[in-house]
Write an enzyme that holds these catalytic residues in place. Structure first.
Site, PDB file in Angstrom:
ATOM      1  N   GLY A 194       0.832  -1.198   0.000  1.00 48.08           N
ATOM      2  CA  GLY A 194       0.000   0.000   0.000  1.00 48.08           C
ATOM      3  C   GLY A 194       0.862   1.241   0.000  1.00 48.08           C
ATOM      4  N   LYS A 197       2.015   6.207   3.950  1.00 45.36           N
ATOM      5  CA  LYS A 197       1.321   6.744   5.129  1.00 45.36           C
ATOM      6  C   LYS A 197       0.750   5.586   5.946  1.00 45.36           C
ATOM      7  CE  LYS A 197      -2.641   9.687   6.195  1.00 45.36           C
ATOM      8  NZ  LYS A 197      -3.828   9.132   5.527  1.00 45.36           N
ATOM      9  N   VAL A 198       0.063   4.694   5.277  1.00 40.64           N
ATOM     10  CA  VAL A 198      -0.500   3.549   5.997  1.00 40.64           C
ATOM     11  C   VAL A 198       0.611   2.585   6.412  1.00 40.64           C
ATOM     12  CG1 VAL A 198      -2.161   1.652   5.901  1.00 40.64           C
ATOM     13  CG2 VAL A 198      -2.674   3.815   4.771  1.00 40.64           C
ATOM     14  N   GLY A 199       1.681   2.528   5.616  1.00 38.58           N
ATOM     15  CA  GLY A 199       2.838   1.708   5.975  1.00 38.58           C
ATOM     16  C   GLY A 199       3.358   2.074   7.360  1.00 38.58           C
ATOM     17  N   GLU A 216       5.499  -3.259   1.299  1.00 37.29           N
ATOM     18  CA  GLU A 216       5.678  -2.992  -0.126  1.00 37.29           C
ATOM     19  C   GLU A 216       4.953  -1.696  -0.427  1.00 37.29           C
ATOM     20  OE1 GLU A 216       7.056  -5.045  -2.705  1.00 37.29           O
ATOM     21  OE2 GLU A 216       8.037  -6.269  -1.180  1.00 37.29           O
ATOM     22  N   CYS A 251       2.261   0.656  -8.257  1.00 36.04           N
ATOM     23  CA  CYS A 251       3.418   1.140  -7.508  1.00 36.04           C
ATOM     24  C   CYS A 251       4.646   1.216  -8.402  1.00 36.04           C
ATOM     25  CB  CYS A 251       3.703   0.218  -6.330  1.00 36.04           C
ATOM     26  SG  CYS A 251       3.815  -1.502  -6.807  1.00 36.04           S
TER      27      CYS A 251
END
Lengths: 485, 494
Positions: A194, A197-199, A216, A251
């Site tokens: 993803g 930010k969410v990582g 990733e 990505c």
């Protein structure tokens, strides 16, 4: 709708999977092989259903679904089935002088219960490819597919339990609330695909339980291209790298082009003609372009285009239709480097072209940005190729093509810095869900007395000689001779 | 000039550590960006400098360790100096091969192509080391970082102040200060350090702080290696040679900074038929090693400080534990001394059995056999190490396959640490990531995947418009059905 699904009791779910894992069932080669074959069967038998779901979620063509998602999953499954025994087998390692006699072995074991959180743009691939690794490694798994690709999420929730071991592999649908509940639990591994930010949120949640993570993420994958290449071949590869992969919502999509000054006019005209060749005069009629995933992203992308400093740089495309979530494949020339379109990962069908003097300026621009997931270099000049490889940093690179390194199972696929942590594909997938346990085997027969207290000067001499591989000194010390200091 | 700089540095440390730290990170980043740390020559130079430091300053190092921990010259040499020297020499020997790109095959779908995995430095690394092996646990990660071409900030533990000061003094004398820096200090300095954007954080310590480190790292998506601890169990069964086994356990426990080591045996599970004999042999061995009054032995280091002394005394003085002491138990607070102490059959829910002991106390618990031992260990957090003493190959194999731990040693203790071919690290609560040997180099590297293609090898079926015919070709190619693909391309198959 994925987000309407009732909240699953995360603690109970994890408890069930832990019980299955503790029973040892997932550790056997037989179980792992069985599950991989079941996954293979599912993807083969349900190809039509998968295509339907991807058309619903993203408007993907059958071709794209096969070439960009299914082919990879099938390949990963087959490779894992073929190599499983080898990957599982312990590996002998060299011992140290200090531990003679002994045997050193590295013994891979499953981490335990893994959580795989996948993304919406390749919703089948990014859920199932990590699953291949987790299962090959002998883990129990929970997959949380993206709710932004609801048809695929529903497909996975329906079909995975039909083919795979329900007590070890589960799919949990849902949105933010569900994921938050899942992240409260202690997982043995979290695999996330993803955005950065969410990582960060994933890693912070993992930190509470010291859970190892593979993240990733994305980034702005640049292309550098100079005039030494065949313009037609390069143009074709750039175009499919950008627009055949989820319409730029990948990505790995080329984010922008850095083009050698003298090559700009030729490249642009070839890009334009080739784009028409591929998608027709009116790309809206092409069956080979996916659509923007939802209104949010549509608005985000059109806002990038409508920025005044940007709008005037459009040299091809720019048309859009909100109802069909369509934005034309769009080229822009020399937008200012501080325009919004150059500030964030585009993740859509817009391709800015920036004129640069040569590789040094390109490297300068690239190094000012966070490290991307990939850098693509189109040049026939070997010195320039090597310069780009050694003077930039990224998760991966392709020379004279874009995106396709993803297909290579021998190349670990992952990012660095903002583009991610860890890697997978091929054996790297197996490793991502494994702990490489070190084993040292010793016997009782050989005892080195110098090892034990009381520590006399003599013992220290012996040990020093042994560790220093000073065998003459060792012999002399053992025989009781004094050496000259 | 050096003295003024030193003064400046101290003033800055005390009054504005954040300014100081930010400055250092900026400076190191500039160095990395300039490419200075990438060439093999630079890395080799630094490693050689480090090796010279280890050889020339052995006395200074021993003195500092004696001051901080009352470590014997023997222990200092074996664990702190020789291990670092070995790692340094290995890195120098293997540097070129570690740095070399690893060629890999392309794939059918990208034919013709060739691949390479190219290791590159992650960038600017933060190494936070701990107090119990304060020298080697600072230097060994640094060896990996330097070999990988990184710039490094080392933050030694303030709980071993003499060693910290020595590192701060010596490193600038032997290594390139434009890339390698030492920042001394305590919690405020660590907090400031953790706010910076690092390309890698390598931490050795406990799991509570490990969580803090990982949480801080998550803000910048910084990859971490966490070398943590836990309770390292020992299992002995009736087939083991007890004399040898207990010698190895005793030296692994009390010869290892007096039990204050992440890989020290924490407790013993003894098969009940031999448990009493285990106690007896252990007592004999302790006397053999340290004499009847271990306080007079020069080979036992001391408890590091009052805090840990009190912590250990609290473990011993718990009412349910006191009555279980079968050997030792003497202490002297002024000298931070606790005797090698053996306990037998303590209840399982007392603090000495639920917390990592990290000291000279060794509980022995009776178990019926391998199955009970496995159940016992697997109910608890995964340890950094597990030690199994048995001559029964089936039991050894059972233990290896059923027990998850960072590492396992069969018929010995602690030695997995000295084998550079074995990755050293934990799993679960005992840590994430590994190092030693090439694993040190890898843990500070980015393994960049590069695919080389040329202009030839263009399959027209790859390009839109994607007709059904093209789809068939692609499918054939991707599934390795080359005959089918050929027939389709020739138009002989529709």
């Amino acid at each position: 709708m994925a987000t309407d699904v009732p909240l699953v009791d995360a603690a109970q779910l994890l408890g069930e999977l832990r019980r299955t894992f503790s029973s040892g069932r997932t550790k056997s080669e037989k179980w792992r092989s069985q599950q991989l074959r079941a996954l293979l069967k599912m993807v083969t038998e349900q190809e039509k259903e998968i295509c339907k779901a991807l058309t619903l979620d993203l408007g993907k063509s059958e071709y794209e679904t096969y070439a960009c998602e299914l082919a990879m999953v099938l390949d990963s499954c087959k490779l894992a089935i073929k190599r499983l025994k080898k990957w599982m087998s312990p590996e002998k390692r060299p011992i140290a002088v200090a531990t003679i006699p002994s045997t050193a072995i590295v013994h891979p074991e499953p981490l335990g219960v893994a959580l795989v959180v996948s993304a919406w743009n390749f919703p089948i691939l990014l859920a199932l490819d990590p699953l291949v690794g987790a299962v090959a490694a002998g883990c129990a798994v929970v997959i949380k597919p993206s709710e932004i690709a609801p048809a695929t999420s529903a497909f996975l929730a329906k079909f995975i339990p039909m083919y795979m071991d329900k007590e070890a592999i589960r799919v949990v649908e849902g949105g933010v609330q569900q994921i938050t509940a899942l992240l409260d639990q202690k997982w043995d591994k979290i695999f996330f695909t993803g955005n950065a930010k969410v990582g960060r949120i994933m890693m912070a949640a993992a930190a509470k339980h010291l859970t190892p993570v593979t993240l990733e993420l994305g980034g702005k994958c640049p292309i550098y291209i100079d005039s030494t290449v065949d313009v037609k071949v390069a143009a074709k590869r750039i175009i499919v790298g950008k627009w055949t992969c989820s319409d730029g919502q990948a990505c790995l999509s080329p984010n922008h082009l850095l083009v050698e000054e003298c090559f700009v006019p030729k490249l642009i005209s070839t890009l334009k003609t080739t784009m028409v060749e591929f998608y027709g005069e009116d790309p809206r009629t092409s069956k080979d372009l996916a659509h923007i995933v939802n209104k949010n992203h549509f608005k985000r992308l059109t806002a990038l285009l409508d920025d005044p400093a940007t709008a005037e740089k459009i040299i091809h495309g720019g048309e859009r239709d909100e109802k069909s979530l369509y934005i034309a494949p769009t080229l822009l020339l020399d937008v200012p480097l501080d325009a919004p379109i150059m500030n964030e990962e585009i993740f859509g069908p817009l391709l800015p072209i920036i004129t640069v003097k040569g590789p040094d300026e390109a490297i300068d621009i690239i190094s000012k940005e966070p490290k991307p997931l990939a850098i693509y270099v189109f040049t026939d000049n070997k010195a320039v190729q090597e310069k780009m490889v050694s003077e930039t940093s990224s998760g991966g690179m392709v020379i004279n093509d874009a995106v396709v390194h993803f297909l290579c199972p021998h190349l670990p696929f992952g990012g660095v810095g903002e583009s991610g942590i860890g890697a997978y594909h091929g054996k790297a997938s197996f490793d991502a869900f494994s702990h490489q346990k070190s084993i040292l085997y010793r016997g009782f027969t050989v005892e080195v007395y110098a090892r034990y207290p009381p520590y006399t000067t003599h013992k220290l001499k012996v040990i020093r000689a042994l560790l220093g591989r000073d065998f003459l000194g060792l012999l002399l010390a053992l025989l009781g001779f004094r050496r000259q200091e | 000039m050096a003295a003024e700089e030193e003064e400046d540095r101290q003033v800055l440390t005390k009054s504005d550590s954040s300014f100081f730290v930010e400055g250092i990170v900026r400076h190191l980043r500039r160095t990395v960006r300039s490419g200075k740390t990438k060439p093999e020559a630079w890395r080799r130079q630094q490693l050689q400098g480090l090796l010279r430091l280890l050889v020339e300053r052995e006395e200074d190092i021993s003195r500092a360790l004696a001051q901080d921990l009352r470590k014997s010259a023997y222990e200092t040499y074996i664990f702190e100096i020789s291990l670092a020297v070995e790692e340094c020499k290995l890195a120098l020997k293997k540097l070129r091969s570690w740095m070399a790109p690893q060629k890999v095959a392309g794939t059918v779908a990208t034919f013709p192509s060739s691949g390479a995995i190219v290791p590159e430095p992650l960038g600017v690394a933060l190494v936070i080391s701990t107090w119990n092996f304060p020298f080697v646990l600072a230097v060994n990660p640094m060896i990996g970082a330097i070999a990988a071409g990184c710039a490094v900030v080392l933050k030694p533990s303030e709980i071993a102040p003499a060693t910290s000061a020595l590192l701060a003094k010596l490193i600038p004398l032997y290594l390139d200060t434009s890339a390698i820096q030492v920042v001394e200090g305590g919690v405020p300095e660590i907090t400031t350090l953790l706010q910076q954007n690092w390309d890698k954080i390598f931490y050795t310590g406990n799991s509570k702080v490990g969580r803090i480190i990982m949480a801080a790292a998550s803000k910048h998506l910084t990859p971490v290696t966490l070398e943590l601890g836990g309770k390292c169990p020992v299992y002995i069964d009736s087939t083991a040679n007890l004399k040898v086994a207990l010698r190895r356990i005793a030296v692994g426990k009390w010869g290892n900074n007096n039990g204050q080591a992440c890989i020290a045996p924490d407790y013993i599970l003894a098969e009940d038929s031999i448990a009493p004999r285990v106690v007896d042999v252990l007592k004999e061995t302790i006397v053999e090693f340290f004499g009847k009054d271990p306080k007079t032995s020069k080979d036992l280091s001391r408890i590091v400080n009052q805090f840990h002394f009190k912590r250990l005394m609290d473990l011993l003085n718990d009412s349910r534990t006191l009555g279980k002491i079968v050997h030792g138990g003497e202490q002297d607070a002024a000298n931070l001394y606790i005797a090698p102490t053996v306990l037998y059959d303590v209840p399982l829910n007392v603090p000495i059995m639920t917390e990592e002991i990290f000291g000279p106390l060794l509980p022995i618990i009776k178990v019926k056999g391998a199955a009970e031992a496995i159940a016992f260990i697997t109910e608890r957090s995964k340890p950094l190490a597990f030690y199994v003493f048995t001559t029964d190959k089936t039991i050894a194999q059972l233990m290896v396959s059923e027990v998850s731990a960072g590492g396992i040693v069969v018929n010995d203790t602690c030695l997995q640490f000295v084998v550079p071919g074995l990755p050293f690290g934990g799993v679960g609560e005992s840590g994430t990531g590994a190092y030693h040997g090439k694993f040190s180099f890898d843990t500070f590297s980015n393994h960049k995947a590069v695919l080389y293609r040329q202009e030839v090898g263009d399959v027209y079926a790859r390009y839109p418009p994607h007709t059904k015919h093209k789809q068939k070709i692609i499918k054939s190619l991707l599934t390795g059905d080359f005959l089918g693909a050929t027939l389709l391309l020739l138009g002989w198959r529709q």
